[in-house]
Write a protein that holds these residues in place. Structure first.
Motif, PDB file in Angstrom:
ATOM      1  N   ALA A  10       0.844  -1.209   0.000  1.00  0.00           N
ATOM      2  CA  ALA A  10       0.000   0.000   0.000  1.00  0.00           C
ATOM      3  C   ALA A  10       0.876   1.256   0.000  1.00  0.00           C
ATOM      4  O   ALA A  10       0.584   2.219  -0.713  1.00  0.00           O
ATOM      5  N   ALA A  11       1.941   1.228   0.795  1.00  0.00           N
ATOM      6  CA  ALA A  11       2.848   2.380   0.823  1.00  0.00           C
ATOM      7  C   ALA A  11       3.459   2.620  -0.553  1.00  0.00           C
ATOM      8  O   ALA A  11       3.513   3.765  -1.035  1.00  0.00           O
ATOM      9  N   LEU A  12       3.903   1.572  -1.214  1.00  0.00           N
ATOM     10  CA  LEU A  12       4.488   1.719  -2.550  1.00  0.00           C
ATOM     11  C   LEU A  12       3.459   2.221  -3.559  1.00  0.00           C
ATOM     12  O   LEU A  12       3.781   3.043  -4.428  1.00  0.00           O
ATOM     13  N   VAL A  13       2.218   1.751  -3.452  1.00  0.00           N
ATOM     14  CA  VAL A  13       1.166   2.204  -4.367  1.00  0.00           C
ATOM     15  C   VAL A  13       0.899   3.697  -4.158  1.00  0.00           C
ATOM     16  O   VAL A  13       0.815   4.465  -5.125  1.00  0.00           O
ATOM     17  N   PHE A  14       0.773   4.121  -2.900  1.00  0.00           N
ATOM     18  CA  PHE A  14       0.521   5.544  -2.626  1.00  0.00           C
ATOM     19  C   PHE A  14       1.682   6.422  -3.090  1.00  0.00           C
ATOM     20  O   PHE A  14       1.482   7.470  -3.701  1.00  0.00           O
ATOM     21  N   LEU A  21       0.859  11.542 -10.074  1.00  0.00           N
ATOM     22  CA  LEU A  21      -0.136  12.609  -9.937  1.00  0.00           C
ATOM     23  C   LEU A  21       0.502  13.866  -9.363  1.00  0.00           C
ATOM     24  O   LEU A  21       1.481  13.790  -8.624  1.00  0.00           O
ATOM     25  N   PRO A  22      -0.055  15.032  -9.653  1.00  0.00           N
ATOM     26  CA  PRO A  22       0.503  16.269  -9.102  1.00  0.00           C
ATOM     27  C   PRO A  22       0.160  16.436  -7.623  1.00  0.00           C
ATOM     28  O   PRO A  22      -0.818  15.876  -7.138  1.00  0.00           O
ATOM     29  N   GLY A  23       0.959  17.211  -6.929  1.00  0.00           N
ATOM     30  CA  GLY A  23       0.691  17.515  -5.522  1.00  0.00           C
ATOM     31  C   GLY A  23       1.584  16.717  -4.600  1.00  0.00           C
ATOM     32  O   GLY A  23       2.440  15.939  -5.029  1.00  0.00           O
ATOM     33  N   PHE A  24       1.354  16.901  -3.301  1.00  0.00           N
ATOM     34  CA  PHE A  24       2.148  16.205  -2.290  1.00  0.00           C
ATOM     35  C   PHE A  24       1.274  15.424  -1.327  1.00  0.00           C
ATOM     36  O   PHE A  24       1.711  15.057  -0.261  1.00  0.00           O
ATOM     37  N   PHE A  25       0.021  15.156  -1.658  1.00  0.00           N
ATOM     38  CA  PHE A  25      -0.906  14.584  -0.692  1.00  0.00           C
ATOM     39  C   PHE A  25      -0.683  13.096  -0.461  1.00  0.00           C
ATOM     40  O   PHE A  25      -0.623  12.632   0.679  1.00  0.00           O
ATOM     41  N   LEU A  26      -0.552  12.314  -1.523  1.00  0.00           N
ATOM     42  CA  LEU A  26      -0.457  10.857  -1.375  1.00  0.00           C
ATOM     43  C   LEU A  26       0.858  10.405  -0.767  1.00  0.00           C
ATOM     44  O   LEU A  26       0.941   9.313  -0.206  1.00  0.00           O
ATOM     45  N   LEU A  27       1.880  11.215  -0.870  1.00  0.00           N
ATOM     46  CA  LEU A  27       3.165  10.876  -0.264  1.00  0.00           C
ATOM     47  C   LEU A  27       3.018  10.661   1.233  1.00  0.00           C
ATOM     48  O   LEU A  27       3.539   9.694   1.791  1.00  0.00           O
ATOM     49  N   TRP A  28       2.286  11.533   1.890  1.00  0.00           N
ATOM     50  CA  TRP A  28       2.155  11.468   3.343  1.00  0.00           C
ATOM     51  C   TRP A  28       1.312  10.264   3.771  1.00  0.00           C
ATOM     52  O   TRP A  28       1.578   9.638   4.788  1.00  0.00           O
ATOM     53  N   ILE A  29       0.315   9.914   2.977  1.00  0.00           N
ATOM     54  CA  ILE A  29      -0.481   8.731   3.266  1.00  0.00           C
ATOM     55  C   ILE A  29       0.370   7.480   3.043  1.00  0.00           C
ATOM     56  O   ILE A  29       0.299   6.518   3.814  1.00  0.00           O
ATOM     57  N   LEU A  31       3.593   7.332   3.450  1.00  0.00           N
ATOM     58  CA  LEU A  31       4.499   7.252   4.603  1.00  0.00           C
ATOM     59  C   LEU A  31       3.790   6.699   5.832  1.00  0.00           C
ATOM     60  O   LEU A  31       4.393   5.974   6.631  1.00  0.00           O
ATOM     61  N   ALA A  32       2.504   7.017   5.994  1.00  0.00           N
ATOM     62  CA  ALA A  32       1.732   6.459   7.112  1.00  0.00           C
ATOM     63  C   ALA A  32       1.591   4.950   6.959  1.00  0.00           C
ATOM     64  O   ALA A  32       1.740   4.204   7.929  1.00  0.00           O
ATOM     65  N   ALA A  33       1.335   4.478   5.734  1.00  0.00           N
ATOM     66  CA  ALA A  33       1.235   3.034   5.496  1.00  0.00           C
ATOM     67  C   ALA A  33       2.584   2.360   5.751  1.00  0.00           C
ATOM     68  O   ALA A  33       2.644   1.270   6.344  1.00  0.00           O
ATOM     69  N   GLN A  51      -4.410  -1.739  13.560  1.00  0.00           N
ATOM     70  CA  GLN A  51      -3.582  -1.312  12.433  1.00  0.00           C
ATOM     71  C   GLN A  51      -4.274  -0.208  11.625  1.00  0.00           C
ATOM     72  O   GLN A  51      -3.645   0.787  11.260  1.00  0.00           O
ATOM     73  N   VAL A  52      -5.564  -0.390  11.369  1.00  0.00           N
ATOM     74  CA  VAL A  52      -6.312   0.599  10.582  1.00  0.00           C
ATOM     75  C   VAL A  52      -6.415   1.920  11.335  1.00  0.00           C
ATOM     76  O   VAL A  52      -6.218   3.001  10.758  1.00  0.00           O
ATOM     77  N   VAL A  53      -6.706   1.852  12.634  1.00  0.00           N
ATOM     78  CA  VAL A  53      -6.794   3.076  13.440  1.00  0.00           C
ATOM     79  C   VAL A  53      -5.436   3.774  13.467  1.00  0.00           C
ATOM     80  O   VAL A  53      -5.348   4.997  13.309  1.00  0.00           O
ATOM     81  N   LEU A  54      -4.374   3.002  13.634  1.00  0.00           N
ATOM     82  CA  LEU A  54      -3.028   3.573  13.642  1.00  0.00           C
ATOM     83  C   LEU A  54      -2.707   4.222  12.287  1.00  0.00           C
ATOM     84  O   LEU A  54      -2.132   5.308  12.230  1.00  0.00           O
ATOM     85  N   PHE A  55      -3.113   3.565  11.197  1.00  0.00           N
ATOM     86  CA  PHE A  55      -2.898   4.127   9.861  1.00  0.00           C
ATOM     87  C   PHE A  55      -3.611   5.460   9.702  1.00  0.00           C
ATOM     88  O   PHE A  55      -3.038   6.432   9.212  1.00  0.00           O
ATOM     89  N   VAL A  56      -4.874   5.517  10.145  1.00  0.00           N
ATOM     90  CA  VAL A  56      -5.647   6.749  10.026  1.00  0.00           C
ATOM     91  C   VAL A  56      -4.993   7.865  10.844  1.00  0.00           C
ATOM     92  O   VAL A  56      -4.846   9.006  10.374  1.00  0.00           O
ATOM     93  N   VAL A  57      -4.583   7.547  12.060  1.00  0.00           N
ATOM     94  CA  VAL A  57      -3.940   8.552  12.924  1.00  0.00           C
ATOM     95  C   VAL A  57      -2.628   9.030  12.307  1.00  0.00           C
ATOM     96  O   VAL A  57      -2.356  10.234  12.257  1.00  0.00           O
ATOM     97  N   LEU A  58      -1.811   8.086  11.823  1.00  0.00           N
ATOM     98  CA  LEU A  58      -0.541   8.476  11.202  1.00  0.00           C
ATOM     99  C   LEU A  58      -0.757   9.277   9.920  1.00  0.00           C
ATOM    100  O   LEU A  58      -0.020  10.219   9.641  1.00  0.00           O
ATOM    101  N   ALA A  59      -1.771   8.921   9.131  1.00  0.00           N
ATOM    102  CA  ALA A  59      -2.055   9.655   7.902  1.00  0.00           C
ATOM    103  C   ALA A  59      -2.469  11.090   8.218  1.00  0.00           C
ATOM    104  O   ALA A  59      -1.984  12.035   7.584  1.00  0.00           O
TER     105      ALA A  59
END
Length: 146
Positions: A10-14, A21-29, A31-33, A51-59
């Motif tokens: 998932a991290a590699l896909v994001f 894609l343009p922007g810097f948004f998916l990079l941070w997600i 990194l959370a994954a 794991q999912v809650v931790l992912f959401v918090v980190l994102a």
């Protein structure tokens, strides 16, 4: 397949999507994954809900950190004279390579000669750039008022 690998995929896909894609948004997600995947290496028994809650918090934390701290530094605005070389020369001082006669001459700027216009002056005079007109530098003698 173990969940740790899914988080890394998932991290590699994001992060790959961020490159495409343009922007810097998916990079941070991404990194959370990657952070959840790394944490699973050290705490392998973590359940999926945690794991999912931790992912959401980190994102959210990563996106907020970007928005708060890094966004201004990563803006693509740059310098207002970035691609206008002549305007970058305003205020700089140079020596006339060719005398200014009839209002036109040449000054050495770095390793090139630039056309200049101003009051008639002999070669070797020190001038300051006060404006530009296309690729023509407007100059005045150093030490005179505007």
């Amino acid at each position: 397949m173990e969940l740790v690998y899914l988080w890394w995929i998932a991290a590699l896909v994001f992060i790959t999507a961020e490159i495409v894609l343009p922007g810097f948004f998916l990079l941070w997600i991404g990194l959370a994954a990657a952070g959840v995947g790394t944490l699973l290496v050290f705490v392998p028994g973590m359940n999926l809900l945690t794991q999912v809650v931790l992912f959401v918090v980190l994102a959210f934390a990563a996106c907020f950190a970007y928005w708060r701290f890094a966004r201004h530094a990563l803006r693509a605005e740059g310098s207002p004279t970035l691609n206008r070389r002549a305007e970058q020369l305003i205020g700089q001082r140079y020596v006339l390579d060719t005398a200014i006669e009839n209002g036109r001459g040449k000054a050495r700027v770095g390793d090139s000669l630039w056309l200049v216009e101003g009051a008639d002056m002999p070669a070797g005079s020190r001038v300051v750039v006060v404006g530009v007109d296309g690729a023509m530098l407007r100059v005045r003698p150093v030490g005179t008022a505007d």
